[in-house]
Design an enzyme around this catalytic site. Sequence first.
Site, PDB file in Angstrom:
ATOM      1  N   ASP A  45     -12.073 -35.088  36.268  1.00 53.81           N
ATOM      2  CA  ASP A  45     -11.285 -33.899  35.961  1.00 53.81           C
ATOM      3  C   ASP A  45     -10.138 -33.721  36.946  1.00 53.81           C
ATOM      4  OD1 ASP A  45     -12.791 -33.334  33.760  1.00 53.81           O
ATOM      5  OD2 ASP A  45     -13.988 -31.754  34.693  1.00 53.81           O
ATOM      6  N   ASN A 125      -7.392 -24.760  34.757  1.00 54.49           N
ATOM      7  CA  ASN A 125      -8.718 -24.247  35.085  1.00 54.49           C
ATOM      8  C   ASN A 125      -8.672 -22.836  35.648  1.00 54.49           C
ATOM      9  OD1 ASN A 125     -10.440 -26.236  34.229  1.00 54.49           O
ATOM     10  ND2 ASN A 125     -10.664 -27.212  36.208  1.00 54.49           N
ATOM     11  N   GLU A 126      -8.087 -22.704  36.853  1.00 53.83           N
ATOM     12  CA  GLU A 126      -8.109 -21.410  37.502  1.00 53.83           C
ATOM     13  C   GLU A 126      -7.140 -21.363  38.665  1.00 53.83           C
ATOM     14  OE1 GLU A 126      -9.955 -24.146  39.716  1.00 53.83           O
ATOM     15  OE2 GLU A 126     -11.389 -23.380  38.244  1.00 53.83           O
ATOM     16  N   ASP A 153     -14.583 -12.538  50.052  1.00 47.69           N
ATOM     17  CA  ASP A 153     -14.024 -13.845  50.386  1.00 47.69           C
ATOM     18  C   ASP A 153     -12.805 -14.179  49.539  1.00 47.69           C
ATOM     19  OD1 ASP A 153     -15.939 -14.171  52.279  1.00 47.69           O
ATOM     20  OD2 ASP A 153     -17.031 -15.782  51.264  1.00 47.69           O
ATOM     21  N   SER A 161     -11.230 -22.694  29.341  1.00 51.78           N
ATOM     22  CA  SER A 161     -11.707 -24.031  29.698  1.00 51.78           C
ATOM     23  C   SER A 161     -12.128 -24.069  31.157  1.00 51.78           C
ATOM     24  CB  SER A 161     -10.627 -25.085  29.417  1.00 51.78           C
ATOM     25  OG  SER A 161      -9.390 -24.716  29.991  1.00 51.78           O
ATOM     26  N   ALA A 165     -15.852 -24.195  35.234  1.00 51.72           N
ATOM     27  CA  ALA A 165     -15.655 -24.797  36.557  1.00 51.72           C
ATOM     28  C   ALA A 165     -16.094 -23.827  37.656  1.00 51.72           C
ATOM     29  CB  ALA A 165     -14.189 -25.217  36.704  1.00 51.72           C
ATOM     30  N   TYR A 166     -15.193 -23.491  38.587  1.00 52.17           N
ATOM     31  CA  TYR A 166     -15.537 -22.627  39.720  1.00 52.17           C
ATOM     32  C   TYR A 166     -16.096 -21.294  39.239  1.00 52.17           C
ATOM     33  CZ  TYR A 166     -14.872 -20.646  44.450  1.00 52.17           C
ATOM     34  OH  TYR A 166     -15.054 -20.078  45.681  1.00 52.17           O
ATOM     35  N   ASN A 167     -15.514 -20.763  38.166  1.00 48.56           N
ATOM     36  CA  ASN A 167     -15.972 -19.497  37.608  1.00 48.56           C
ATOM     37  C   ASN A 167     -17.459 -19.514  37.294  1.00 48.56           C
ATOM     38  OD1 ASN A 167     -15.578 -16.871  35.865  1.00 48.56           O
ATOM     39  ND2 ASN A 167     -16.462 -18.366  34.473  1.00 48.56           N
TER      40      ASN A 167
END
Length: 270
Positions: A45, A125-126, A153, A161, A165-167
Amino acid sequence: MKYCVVDRGDEISQELAVQFHKLASRYNMVLDEQFPEVVLSIGGDGTFLQAFHRFEPDLGEKVAYVGIHTGRLGFFADWKPDEIEHLAELMNTASQENELRTVQYPLVEIQITTEAGIETHLAVNEFTLKGIDGTLVAQININDEMFEMFRGDGICISTPSGSTAYNKSLGGAIIHPSVESIQIAEIASLNNRVYRTLGSSMVLPKHHHCDIYPQSDKRLLLSLDHLSMQLNDLISIRCRVADQKINFSRFRPFPFWSRVREAFIGFDVK
């Protein structure tokens, strides 16, 4: 059909790139590294994100992406290394029939205002905003009205999409890409009798926007997909669903929920 290949740079990915170039030549496809119609990403990715940010500023929706994953997990990659010949055949068929089938996924638009001016970026992604020297303190507005004062933080704003991922690791929901939206997820927020935030992720539809006003005179780290930048003079960030979308070439069906199941659960339904 005009194409371009972006590979991860490891031995396996480079060998596959060479193999695909030979197959493409056999089918009279044209290598065009400036104005391709299809960009083939070979790797993971991270390689795919590099490919998108390489072509997005100039080509936007004029290019479609297809991925071959050579690692253990590639959410954006539909194809495995041993399927590269079949992929080339289907690309040739699509070219002959002049029918390149694509699906479109939403992107998030980030408008960054600093003392130097305004910049606009897109992310697949983000994007995340974190404090470098300590806790991030920022006012969060939704549709120009104050919603909360965040302390923690950081903050993650993801696309559908990117919701995988991090979400996802932050406890956010997985959202189907047909839902044009952005998702706001907190990163280790402080919640006590003095400081209070919502404490859960929020999903904003296309016609909404979110503004982040961080505490002034703080060093901040802003990440867009795999790209990072340090900001010392950030005034605000506006986030919304972008007008542009990303195109994925679909030479065979690969439903989103099948992709999610294969990536995170890992069994085949018989």
